[in-house]
Enzyme design. Structure first.
Site, mmCIF file in Angstrom:
data_model
loop_
_atom_site.group_PDB
_atom_site.id
_atom_site.type_symbol
_atom_site.label_atom_id
_atom_site.label_comp_id
_atom_site.label_asym_id
_atom_site.label_seq_id
_atom_site.Cartn_x
_atom_site.Cartn_y
_atom_site.Cartn_z
ATOM 1 C CD GLU A 79 -5.141 7.114 14.069
ATOM 2 O OE1 GLU A 79 -5.653 8.107 13.513
ATOM 3 O OE2 GLU A 79 -4.710 6.137 13.458
ATOM 4 C CE1 TYR A 104 -5.614 -1.287 6.462
ATOM 5 C CE2 TYR A 104 -6.900 -0.189 4.777
ATOM 6 C CZ TYR A 104 -5.996 -0.137 5.812
ATOM 7 O OH TYR A 104 -5.482 1.062 6.210
ATOM 8 N NE ARG A 161 -3.026 -0.011 3.268
ATOM 9 C CZ ARG A 161 -4.220 0.506 3.036
ATOM 10 N NH1 ARG A 161 -5.029 -0.074 2.197
ATOM 11 N NH2 ARG A 161 -4.593 1.609 3.641
ATOM 12 N NE ARG A 202 -3.087 7.548 11.469
ATOM 13 C CZ ARG A 202 -3.514 6.845 10.430
ATOM 14 N NH1 ARG A 202 -2.853 6.839 9.298
ATOM 15 N NH2 ARG A 202 -4.620 6.129 10.496
ATOM 16 N NE ARG A 247 4.008 8.372 -5.702
ATOM 17 C CZ ARG A 247 3.339 8.958 -4.718
ATOM 18 N NH1 ARG A 247 3.884 9.953 -4.027
ATOM 19 N NH2 ARG A 247 2.126 8.562 -4.434
ATOM 20 N NE ARG A 299 -3.133 -3.658 15.959
ATOM 21 C CZ ARG A 299 -2.529 -3.801 17.145
ATOM 22 N NH1 ARG A 299 -2.579 -4.951 17.776
ATOM 23 N NH2 ARG A 299 -1.899 -2.798 17.678
ATOM 24 C CG ASP A 321 -8.973 2.437 1.255
ATOM 25 O OD1 ASP A 321 -8.816 2.654 2.472
ATOM 26 O OD2 ASP A 321 -8.031 2.345 0.444
HETATM 27 P P1 FAD Z 1 -18.399 0.372 8.913
HETATM 28 O O1 FAD Z 1 -18.210 1.772 8.546
HETATM 29 O O2 FAD Z 1 -17.585 -0.209 10.009
HETATM 30 O O3 FAD Z 1 -19.943 0.192 9.297
HETATM 31 C C1 FAD Z 1 -20.444 -0.957 9.928
HETATM 32 C C2 FAD Z 1 -21.608 -0.542 10.810
HETATM 33 O O4 FAD Z 1 -22.269 -1.695 11.315
HETATM 34 C C3 FAD Z 1 -21.171 0.275 12.022
HETATM 35 O O5 FAD Z 1 -21.877 1.480 12.067
HETATM 36 C C4 FAD Z 1 -21.519 -0.642 13.194
HETATM 37 O O6 FAD Z 1 -21.898 0.074 14.350
HETATM 38 C C5 FAD Z 1 -22.657 -1.451 12.638
HETATM 39 N N1 FAD Z 1 -22.861 -2.743 13.314
HETATM 40 C C6 FAD Z 1 -21.921 -3.679 13.559
HETATM 41 N N2 FAD Z 1 -22.483 -4.728 14.209
HETATM 42 C C7 FAD Z 1 -23.800 -4.447 14.337
HETATM 43 C C8 FAD Z 1 -24.897 -5.143 14.917
HETATM 44 N N3 FAD Z 1 -24.737 -6.342 15.489
HETATM 45 N N4 FAD Z 1 -26.104 -4.559 14.884
HETATM 46 C C9 FAD Z 1 -26.285 -3.338 14.322
HETATM 47 N N5 FAD Z 1 -25.273 -2.633 13.757
HETATM 48 C C10 FAD Z 1 -24.054 -3.188 13.767
HETATM 49 N N6 FAD Z 1 -11.232 4.464 3.966
HETATM 50 C C11 FAD Z 1 -10.835 5.329 3.001
HETATM 51 O O7 FAD Z 1 -11.288 5.224 1.868
HETATM 52 N N7 FAD Z 1 -9.951 6.343 3.274
HETATM 53 C C12 FAD Z 1 -9.425 6.516 4.522
HETATM 54 O O8 FAD Z 1 -8.632 7.449 4.737
HETATM 55 C C13 FAD Z 1 -9.821 5.621 5.559
HETATM 56 N N8 FAD Z 1 -9.309 5.756 6.799
HETATM 57 C C14 FAD Z 1 -9.718 4.896 7.773
HETATM 58 C C15 FAD Z 1 -9.206 5.060 9.050
HETATM 59 C C16 FAD Z 1 -9.606 4.217 10.069
HETATM 60 C C17 FAD Z 1 -9.045 4.416 11.446
HETATM 61 C C18 FAD Z 1 -10.534 3.166 9.796
HETATM 62 C C19 FAD Z 1 -10.975 2.234 10.896
HETATM 63 C C20 FAD Z 1 -11.033 2.992 8.530
HETATM 64 C C21 FAD Z 1 -10.632 3.845 7.496
HETATM 65 N N9 FAD Z 1 -11.147 3.713 6.207
HETATM 66 C C22 FAD Z 1 -10.746 4.585 5.228
HETATM 67 C C23 FAD Z 1 -12.079 2.620 5.859
HETATM 68 C C24 FAD Z 1 -13.541 3.007 5.973
HETATM 69 O O9 FAD Z 1 -13.851 3.311 7.314
HETATM 70 C C25 FAD Z 1 -14.348 1.803 5.497
HETATM 71 O O10 FAD Z 1 -14.063 1.543 4.151
HETATM 72 C C26 FAD Z 1 -15.836 1.979 5.618
HETATM 73 O O11 FAD Z 1 -16.192 2.460 6.867
HETATM 74 C C27 FAD Z 1 -16.455 0.635 5.400
HETATM 75 O O12 FAD Z 1 -17.828 0.713 5.559
HETATM 76 P P2 FAD Z 1 -18.614 -0.528 6.123
HETATM 77 O O13 FAD Z 1 -20.041 -0.197 5.938
HETATM 78 O O14 FAD Z 1 -18.093 -1.773 5.547
HETATM 79 O O15 FAD Z 1 -18.225 -0.613 7.683
HETATM 80 N N1 UDP Z 2 3.611 2.148 7.327
HETATM 81 C C1 UDP Z 2 4.870 2.375 7.796
HETATM 82 N N2 UDP Z 2 5.271 3.642 8.075
HETATM 83 C C2 UDP Z 2 4.456 4.702 7.909
HETATM 84 C C3 UDP Z 2 3.168 4.482 7.411
HETATM 85 C C4 UDP Z 2 2.763 3.189 7.131
HETATM 86 O O1 UDP Z 2 5.615 1.431 7.978
HETATM 87 O O2 UDP Z 2 4.884 5.840 8.194
HETATM 88 C C5 UDP Z 2 3.209 0.756 7.046
HETATM 89 C C6 UDP Z 2 2.480 0.134 8.230
HETATM 90 O O3 UDP Z 2 2.804 -1.246 8.304
HETATM 91 C C7 UDP Z 2 1.028 0.338 7.852
HETATM 92 C C8 UDP Z 2 1.044 0.159 6.338
HETATM 93 O O4 UDP Z 2 2.310 0.721 5.955
HETATM 94 O O5 UDP Z 2 0.206 -0.596 8.476
HETATM 95 C C9 UDP Z 2 -0.109 0.842 5.616
HETATM 96 O O6 UDP Z 2 -0.106 2.214 5.939
HETATM 97 P P1 UDP Z 2 -1.338 3.170 5.725
HETATM 98 O O7 UDP Z 2 -0.919 4.551 6.019
HETATM 99 O O8 UDP Z 2 -1.954 2.867 4.413
HETATM 100 O O9 UDP Z 2 -2.309 2.662 6.878
HETATM 101 P P2 UDP Z 2 -3.653 3.285 7.436
HETATM 102 O O10 UDP Z 2 -3.764 4.702 6.980
HETATM 103 O O11 UDP Z 2 -4.731 2.415 6.909
HETATM 104 O O12 UDP Z 2 -3.465 3.168 8.888
#
Ligand code: FAD
Ligand code: UDP
Length: 395
Positions: free
Chosen positions: A309, A360, A177, A286, A181, A255, A362
């Site tokens: 975080e 995982y 991921r 971060r 560059r 996690r 997005d």
């Molecule tokens: P979720 O958003 O997790 O939704 C699932 C829902 O189901 C939740 O609201 C939960 O409460 C509900 N639920 C679970 N169990 C039950 C139950 N038993 N009954 C009723 N409700 C329930 N994506 C990006 O594109 N760019 C990013 O920069 C990015 N950053 C992220 C950073 C973090 C820290 C995290 C955790 C994710 C990130 N993502 C990012 C990913 C993004 O959050 C997910 O792609 C997206 O939320 C997926 O949607 P989902 O509907 O699959 O799951």
């Molecule tokens: N990673 C790293 N150093 C950094 C950022 C990311 O080694 O400064 C590695 C780490 O293992 C991480 C993976 O690259 O889990 C993916 O990073 P990304 O930033 O895509 O993770 P996210 O934003 O989903 O936490």
């Protein structure tokens, strides 16, 4: 009356809302969305921090990007996007580097001006100890891509904090991921489309749910009300896969993150949205500063919101955020997928989204996969009575 619905969706994240919106608008059918939390939107939910009005993402920074034209067209029905381009910086020792690994970082780290060819040659020498094709885990993969010195400075400590799992036991794909560059380009994402929703994530998510055929019930756990639901209405489940089966095949590892938010008495704390702290001895991974995601907005000039975080292994009761890609979890996942296939065939329950597939994903991937599930399985089922169990092509 639950029997009045054509579909029940568990979870109101992007996956669940995309399915609900399509069934409601595309098919004119009625959908019940059950959500455990007290708000819709899943992990993409955002809200204004009360003291500053700055939009914060409650479950971690969410940056939207996609190269999928179908997804881009779809999301633009609900929101327009700013021209925000994400960039990340990395702090190692007393230095801050432009991330991801690029010519500026390489030159600063090695204290010398390299041309692109010279930098390629340098990294080729340093990474020669592992051939890329043979790398079996995250550590070998990273060394094969960037060499040991950059691995130790930028990847080892960060990965240890992020996963608390030996990098030799993590899947090589995690690190692919991160691009390397040999130019000065430090945009984080390579996708065709990128931006942040102009009115924020929650306005976007609310527009998806705002339909006369959709009822959303908050603070309702599917497992607590399951007995009261009719068993002939199909279900799309987007909660954790292992929980659905009462952890029959063991716990899948997740996690979670702890967010430590504070309002700081300055208009600018760090000058950018995200700085990674790559040293192992700094406890957080971060710092996010949300005002920088919307430079176009009129935010207060004397205050800012930051979030530190921290990453750790999820225990019972914690929010599951990231699937942990280890051989043990992958083996359990195979067994759960078998159970899921049977559940689809026998009880019309489909599994989707990040939690429901233990992948995982997005945001654009969750939305894309929901659109595919809708077209390939839900439409044929609800309009022609075809079985929901089809090919696994979209999983
Ligand atoms: P979720 O958003 O997790 O939704 C699932 C829902 O189901 C939740 O609201 C939960 O409460 C509900 N639920 C679970 N169990 C039950 C139950 N038993 N009954 C009723 N409700 C329930 N994506 C990006 O594109 N760019 C990013 O920069 C990015 N950053 C992220 C950073 C973090 C820290 C995290 C955790 C994710 C990130 N993502 C990012 C990913 C993004 O959050 C997910 O792609 C997206 O939320 C997926 O949607 P989902 O509907 O699959 O799951
Ligand atoms: N990673 C790293 N150093 C950094 C950022 C990311 O080694 O400064 C590695 C780490 O293992 C991480 C993976 O690259 O889990 C993916 O990073 P990304 O930033 O895509 O993770 P996210 O934003 O989903 O936490």
């Amino acid at each position: 009356d639950p029997a009045a619905y054509d579909l029940i969706v568990v979870g109101s994240g992007f996956f669940g809302l995309t399915v609900a919106e399509r069934v409601a608008e595309g098919l004119g059918k009625r959908v019940l969305v059950l959500e455990r939390r007290n708000h819709i939107g899943g992990n993409a939910y955002s809200e204004a921090e009360p003291e500053t009005g700055i939009e914060i993402h409650r479950y971690g920074a969410h940056l939207f990007h996609t190269s999928n034209e179908r997804v881009w067209e779809y999301v633009n029905r609900f929101t327009s996007f700013t021209n925000y381009q994400h960039r990340v910086f990395a702090r190692v020792g007393e230095q801050v580097y432009a991330f991801p690994m690029n010519l500026a970082l390489i030159n600063q780290f090695f204290g010398k001006a390299h041309s692109p060819d010279q930098a390629r040659e340098l990294i080729a020498e340093q990474s020669a100890e592992v051939a890329t094709g043979t790398a079996a885990n995250l550590e070998e993969k990273a060394i094969s891509l960037v060499g040991r010195p950059l691995y130790e400075a930028f990847v080892k400590g960060y990965t240890a904090k992020q996963w608390q799992t030996d990098p030799q036991n993590l899947d090589a794909s995690i690190i692919t991921r991160l691009p390397v560059r040999y130019t000065y380009d430090n945009r984080y994402f390579n996708d065709t489309h990128e931006g942040l929703p102009v009115d924020g994530y929650t306005a976007w998510l609310e527009r998806m749910a705002d339909h006369e055929n959709i009822d959303v019930v908050l603070e309702t756990d599917f497992f607590a009300v399951r007995e009261q639901l009719p068993d002939d209405v199909p279900v799309v489940y987007t909660g954790p896969l292992d929980r659905y089966f009462d952890h029959a095949e063991g716990e899948l590892g997740w996690r979670t993150l702890d967010f430590e938010m504070s309002v700081e008495p300055t208009g600018d704390f760090q000058g950018t949205s995200v700085i990674n702290y790559n040293d192992a001895d700094v406890p957080f991974t971060r710092i996010l500063e949300f005002r920088h995601m919307h430079p176009e907005r009129d935010y207060p000039k004397d205050k800012t919101v930051i979030v530190r975080e921290y990453s750790r292994s999820a225990e019972a009761g914690d929010e599951p955020y990231y699937p942990v890609n280890t051989p043990d979890n992958r083996a359990k996942l195979e067994r759960y997928r078998e159970l899921a296939r049977k559940e689809t065939a026998n009880r019309n329950v489909l599994f989707g989204g990040r939690l429901g597939t233990y992948k995982y994903l997005d945001m654009h991937m969750a939305i894309g996969s929901a659109l595919t599930m809708y077209e390939n399985r839900i439409v044929p089922h609800l309009t022609e009575g075809k079985p929901l169990s089809g090919t696994d092509a979209e999983d």
